[in-house]
Design a protein around this motif. Sequence first.
Motif, PDB file in Angstrom:
ATOM      1  N   PRO A 145       2.707 -11.334 -13.539  1.00  0.00           N
ATOM      2  CA  PRO A 145       2.701 -11.556 -12.036  1.00  0.00           C
ATOM      3  C   PRO A 145       3.469 -10.190 -11.461  1.00  0.00           C
ATOM      4  O   PRO A 145       3.037 -10.115 -10.035  1.00  0.00           O
ATOM      5  N   SER A 146       4.412  -9.642 -11.883  1.00  0.00           N
ATOM      6  CA  SER A 146       5.239  -8.595 -11.304  1.00  0.00           C
ATOM      7  C   SER A 146       4.350  -7.467 -10.951  1.00  0.00           C
ATOM      8  O   SER A 146       4.713  -6.739 -10.057  1.00  0.00           O
ATOM      9  N   GLU A 147       3.089  -7.337 -11.573  1.00  0.00           N
ATOM     10  CA  GLU A 147       2.204  -6.361 -11.307  1.00  0.00           C
ATOM     11  C   GLU A 147       1.222  -6.505 -10.096  1.00  0.00           C
ATOM     12  O   GLU A 147       0.513  -5.450  -9.838  1.00  0.00           O
ATOM     13  N   MET A 148       1.525  -7.512  -9.384  1.00  0.00           N
ATOM     14  CA  MET A 148       0.489  -7.744  -8.156  1.00  0.00           C
ATOM     15  C   MET A 148       1.092  -6.676  -7.097  1.00  0.00           C
ATOM     16  O   MET A 148      -0.143  -6.050  -6.489  1.00  0.00           O
ATOM     17  N   GLY A 149       2.147  -6.295  -7.045  1.00  0.00           N
ATOM     18  CA  GLY A 149       2.465  -5.139  -5.903  1.00  0.00           C
ATOM     19  C   GLY A 149       2.708  -5.579  -4.296  1.00  0.00           C
ATOM     20  O   GLY A 149       2.842  -4.484  -3.916  1.00  0.00           O
ATOM     21  N   TYR A 150       2.616  -6.622  -4.129  1.00  0.00           N
ATOM     22  CA  TYR A 150       2.757  -6.871  -2.576  1.00  0.00           C
ATOM     23  C   TYR A 150       3.860  -6.578  -2.199  1.00  0.00           C
ATOM     24  O   TYR A 150       4.278  -5.910  -1.045  1.00  0.00           O
ATOM     25  N   LYS A 151       5.032  -6.895  -2.937  1.00  0.00           N
ATOM     26  CA  LYS A 151       6.449  -6.607  -2.546  1.00  0.00           C
ATOM     27  C   LYS A 151       6.683  -5.160  -2.362  1.00  0.00           C
ATOM     28  O   LYS A 151       7.221  -4.581  -1.497  1.00  0.00           O
ATOM     29  N   GLU A 152       6.126  -4.368  -3.434  1.00  0.00           N
ATOM     30  CA  GLU A 152       6.399  -2.868  -3.246  1.00  0.00           C
ATOM     31  C   GLU A 152       5.655  -2.397  -2.247  1.00  0.00           C
ATOM     32  O   GLU A 152       6.117  -1.321  -1.560  1.00  0.00           O
ATOM     33  N   SER A 153       4.279  -2.776  -1.823  1.00  0.00           N
ATOM     34  CA  SER A 153       3.602  -2.223  -0.825  1.00  0.00           C
ATOM     35  C   SER A 153       4.182  -2.476   0.613  1.00  0.00           C
ATOM     36  O   SER A 153       4.461  -1.685   1.455  1.00  0.00           O
ATOM     37  N   ARG A 154       4.994  -3.715   0.659  1.00  0.00           N
ATOM     38  CA  ARG A 154       5.475  -3.898   1.831  1.00  0.00           C
ATOM     39  C   ARG A 154       6.883  -3.022   2.117  1.00  0.00           C
ATOM     40  O   ARG A 154       7.295  -2.519   2.945  1.00  0.00           O
ATOM     41  N   LEU A 155       7.694  -2.667   1.250  1.00  0.00           N
ATOM     42  CA  LEU A 155       8.658  -1.722   0.952  1.00  0.00           C
ATOM     43  C   LEU A 155       8.310  -0.551   1.445  1.00  0.00           C
ATOM     44  O   LEU A 155       8.942   0.063   2.162  1.00  0.00           O
ATOM     45  N   LEU A 156       7.162  -0.003   0.930  1.00  0.00           N
ATOM     46  CA  LEU A 156       6.815   1.525   1.145  1.00  0.00           C
ATOM     47  C   LEU A 156       6.497   1.193   2.487  1.00  0.00           C
ATOM     48  O   LEU A 156       6.597   2.294   3.311  1.00  0.00           O
ATOM     49  N   PHE A 157       5.656   0.433   2.888  1.00  0.00           N
ATOM     50  CA  PHE A 157       5.446   0.461   4.269  1.00  0.00           C
ATOM     51  C   PHE A 157       6.317   0.424   5.257  1.00  0.00           C
ATOM     52  O   PHE A 157       6.412   1.309   6.389  1.00  0.00           O
ATOM     53  N   ASP A 158       7.194  -0.498   5.113  1.00  0.00           N
ATOM     54  CA  ASP A 158       8.335  -0.394   5.935  1.00  0.00           C
ATOM     55  C   ASP A 158       9.194   0.793   5.955  1.00  0.00           C
ATOM     56  O   ASP A 158       9.720   1.236   7.172  1.00  0.00           O
ATOM     57  N   PHE A 159       9.352   1.367   4.714  1.00  0.00           N
ATOM     58  CA  PHE A 159       9.977   2.672   4.845  1.00  0.00           C
ATOM     59  C   PHE A 159       9.373   3.935   5.678  1.00  0.00           C
ATOM     60  O   PHE A 159       9.953   4.515   6.266  1.00  0.00           O
ATOM     61  N   ILE A 160       8.115   3.969   5.498  1.00  0.00           N
ATOM     62  CA  ILE A 160       7.321   4.832   6.141  1.00  0.00           C
ATOM     63  C   ILE A 160       7.288   4.581   7.652  1.00  0.00           C
ATOM     64  O   ILE A 160       7.598   5.514   8.373  1.00  0.00           O
ATOM     65  N   LYS A 161       7.212   3.357   7.837  1.00  0.00           N
ATOM     66  CA  LYS A 161       7.438   2.798   9.416  1.00  0.00           C
ATOM     67  C   LYS A 161       8.692   3.314   9.983  1.00  0.00           C
ATOM     68  O   LYS A 161       8.739   3.900  11.178  1.00  0.00           O
ATOM     69  N   ALA A 162       9.754   3.268   9.283  1.00  0.00           N
ATOM     70  CA  ALA A 162      10.977   3.483   9.850  1.00  0.00           C
ATOM     71  C   ALA A 162      11.199   4.969   9.883  1.00  0.00           C
ATOM     72  O   ALA A 162      11.863   5.526  10.780  1.00  0.00           O
ATOM     73  N   GLU A 163      10.700   5.623   8.895  1.00  0.00           N
ATOM     74  CA  GLU A 163      11.090   7.001   8.895  1.00  0.00           C
ATOM     75  C   GLU A 163      10.226   8.054   9.840  1.00  0.00           C
ATOM     76  O   GLU A 163      10.406   8.856  10.679  1.00  0.00           O
ATOM     77  N   THR A 164       8.844   7.359  10.275  1.00  0.00           N
ATOM     78  CA  THR A 164       8.167   8.140  10.972  1.00  0.00           C
ATOM     79  C   THR A 164       7.940   7.490  12.418  1.00  0.00           C
ATOM     80  O   THR A 164       7.657   8.148  13.261  1.00  0.00           O
ATOM     81  N   GLY A 165       8.452   6.185  12.668  1.00  0.00           N
ATOM     82  CA  GLY A 165       8.360   5.682  13.863  1.00  0.00           C
ATOM     83  C   GLY A 165       7.342   5.073  14.238  1.00  0.00           C
ATOM     84  O   GLY A 165       7.093   4.432  15.264  1.00  0.00           O
ATOM     85  N   GLU A 166       6.202   5.147  13.431  1.00  0.00           N
ATOM     86  CA  GLU A 166       4.817   4.511  13.169  1.00  0.00           C
ATOM     87  C   GLU A 166       4.358   3.791  12.298  1.00  0.00           C
ATOM     88  O   GLU A 166       4.718   4.275  10.976  1.00  0.00           O
ATOM     89  N   PRO A 167       3.757   2.407  12.327  1.00  0.00           N
ATOM     90  CA  PRO A 167       3.288   1.823  11.129  1.00  0.00           C
ATOM     91  C   PRO A 167       2.105   2.310  10.713  1.00  0.00           C
ATOM     92  O   PRO A 167       1.229   2.857  11.371  1.00  0.00           O
TER      93      PRO A 167
END
Length: 271
Positions: A145-167
Amino acid sequence: MFECMLLNLKDEFHVLHEPMGESYYFSKERVHRRFSEEQCQESGHEQHTYEKAWREVSEPHPTHRVFSKDMASYLIDLSKRPGTVAPSYQDAPTTANNPTLIPTNLLLQPHIRHTFLIRHPKRAVPSYERLCYPGAPTGFDYFDPSEMGYKESRLLFDFIKAETGEPPLVVEAEALLASPKDIAGRYCAEVGIDFREDMLEWSSETREHFKKWQGWHTDAEKSTGVGRRSSEGDADKDKKPKEDKPLSPELQKVVDDNMEDYEYLRSFAQR
């Protein structure tokens, strides 16, 4: 299937299929221990590194634009604190909030546009699980189940949003299948691709492009367009869509465990 659309634009795009996967599963830097040391050595990928793989993704192609499809989970080691880079980067500087193994200045280069494609867990989980069993053609002999990747997708998404100022741009798979012309057209407009309706259809053939991960992409290889499969699938095109089968309690728990992250990402999806 999304890759097949861009493979249709062969004069414009150089398409990469999960180039970070070998580092994640088989290299000396590997994050997941699904495969044994012997299997990693036999794979021929033991000498892969995150540095080399990301360079392939991020370096501009001499004549084409690059489209790389990958998994957010391949970039992240949840056992490491944020701000940790892969060993091949030799402690290169990054930012303390970066959840990935790639230094921030390389992950977020100005010419790179990160976009996300998400699929509902009630479809993604059983689709993945059915290809993970002893003797499976995929070589994945158990479901993790750890390979489903939703948590990692959210972490990456939020990081990019925080760094660029845009989702980052998010596409929901179900919406793409329901309205391919509309959703694909808007995706192309967002990332600077000249959309053509013929992108949405292609000839049915086995594609060398998918062969590095045997057994995983049979539907994509047999497809003839977005939401369409070859001959046998076309014969059933007037039938009602299949209903989702009831899941075992174990699989339902995996679905439930990923719903919060999925719904969060979905809140940013194209409508």
